[in-house]
Design a protein around this motif. Structure first.
Motif, short mmCIF file in Angstrom:
data_model
loop_
_atom_site.label_atom_id
_atom_site.label_comp_id
_atom_site.label_asym_id
_atom_site.label_seq_id
_atom_site.Cartn_x
_atom_site.Cartn_y
_atom_site.Cartn_z
N UNK A 187 0.81 -1.23 0.00
CA UNK A 187 0.00 0.00 0.00
C UNK A 187 0.85 1.28 0.00
N UNK A 188 2.11 1.18 0.43
CA UNK A 188 2.95 2.37 0.53
C UNK A 188 2.65 3.21 1.75
N UNK A 189 1.71 2.75 2.59
CA UNK A 189 1.36 3.48 3.81
C UNK A 189 2.22 2.97 4.97
N UNK A 190 2.24 3.76 6.05
CA UNK A 190 2.99 3.32 7.22
C UNK A 190 2.28 2.14 7.89
N UNK A 191 3.08 1.15 8.27
CA UNK A 191 2.56 0.02 9.05
C UNK A 191 2.38 0.53 10.48
N UNK A 192 1.30 0.12 11.13
CA UNK A 192 1.03 0.59 12.49
C UNK A 192 2.20 0.28 13.43
N UNK A 222 2.22 -0.37 16.56
CA UNK A 222 1.96 -1.51 17.44
C UNK A 222 2.31 -2.82 16.74
N UNK A 223 1.97 -2.90 15.46
CA UNK A 223 2.29 -4.12 14.68
C UNK A 223 3.81 -4.29 14.58
N UNK A 224 4.51 -3.20 14.31
CA UNK A 224 5.97 -3.28 14.16
C UNK A 224 6.66 -3.63 15.47
N UNK A 225 6.07 -3.21 16.58
CA UNK A 225 6.66 -3.58 17.87
C UNK A 225 6.52 -5.08 18.13
N UNK A 226 5.41 -5.66 17.67
CA UNK A 226 5.19 -7.09 17.84
C UNK A 226 5.90 -7.91 16.77
N UNK A 227 5.88 -7.41 15.54
CA UNK A 227 6.47 -8.11 14.40
C UNK A 227 7.41 -7.12 13.71
N UNK A 228 8.60 -6.91 14.28
CA UNK A 228 9.47 -5.84 13.78
C UNK A 228 10.00 -6.06 12.36
N UNK A 229 9.87 -7.27 11.84
CA UNK A 229 10.34 -7.54 10.48
C UNK A 229 9.20 -7.47 9.46
N UNK A 230 8.02 -7.03 9.89
CA UNK A 230 6.86 -6.95 9.00
C UNK A 230 7.13 -5.99 7.84
N UNK A 231 6.67 -6.40 6.65
CA UNK A 231 6.78 -5.53 5.48
C UNK A 231 5.41 -5.22 4.90
N UNK A 232 4.38 -5.77 5.55
CA UNK A 232 3.00 -5.54 5.09
C UNK A 232 2.16 -4.97 6.21
N UNK A 233 1.28 -4.05 5.86
CA UNK A 233 0.31 -3.55 6.83
C UNK A 233 -0.74 -4.64 7.04
N UNK A 234 -1.53 -4.52 8.08
CA UNK A 234 -2.61 -5.47 8.32
C UNK A 234 -3.55 -5.49 7.11
N UNK A 235 -3.83 -4.31 6.58
CA UNK A 235 -4.71 -4.16 5.42
C UNK A 235 -4.19 -5.01 4.25
N UNK A 236 -2.91 -4.90 3.94
CA UNK A 236 -2.32 -5.66 2.83
C UNK A 236 -2.26 -7.14 3.15
N UNK A 237 -1.97 -7.48 4.41
CA UNK A 237 -1.87 -8.88 4.84
C UNK A 237 -3.22 -9.58 4.67
N UNK A 238 -4.29 -8.90 5.01
CA UNK A 238 -5.64 -9.49 4.89
C UNK A 238 -6.01 -9.76 3.44
N UNK A 239 -5.49 -8.96 2.51
CA UNK A 239 -5.80 -9.14 1.09
C UNK A 239 -5.08 -10.32 0.46
N UNK A 240 -4.06 -10.82 1.16
CA UNK A 240 -3.28 -11.93 0.60
C UNK A 240 -4.10 -13.20 0.46
#
Length: 125
Positions: A100-105, A107-125
């Motif tokens: 999406x090019x948007x900032x990942x939340x 809180x998500x990055x604190x839990x999953x610091x290696x995340x490259x997808x926002x929750x929004x993009x992850x749900x679309x997978x």
């Protein structure tokens, strides 16, 4: 012009760097333990006892070593993902969703610091 943040601030990035380095240290310690467990056939010297159970024990040992090898492979991937996250921090692209090019939340990055997808993009997978 809207107030949408394009990237995390340098102080945020430093905070994430600290989290990632802590997770990496812990992950590397876990990996060492896993590697040691399948490299050392560390049994307690009971080779001469109870031969009837020997083949069962060998099978169990093999299964345990294979399971530890799989865990070690996953741990290596996790460490590689954390290292890649550190590179993104250096490039100041950390925390930006690659879909999406948007900032990942935060809180998500604190839990999953290696995340490259926002929750929004992850749900679309």
């Amino acid at each position: 012009m809207d107030d949408v943040k394009v990237r995390y601030s340098d102080s945020d990035l430093q905070e994430f760097r600290t989290i990632i380095l802590e997770k990496m240290k812990s992950a590397e310690e876990d990996l060492k333990l896993l590697r040691d467990s399948y490299k050392n056939g560390s049994d307690n010297g009971t080779d001469d006892t109870s031969p009837t159970f020997k083949s069962f024990e060998e099978g169990t040992d093999t299964m345990a070593k294979e399971a530890n090898m799989q865990l070690a492979i996953r741990q290596e991937k996790f460490i590689r993902d954390l290292k890649n996250a550190l590179i993104r921090i250096e490039n100041k692209t950390y925390g930006i969703c690659r879909v999406t090019g948007k900032l990942i939340q935060k809180e998500r990055l604190k839990l999953v610091p290696h995340a490259t997808l926002s929750i929004e993009a992850k749900r679309k997978q």
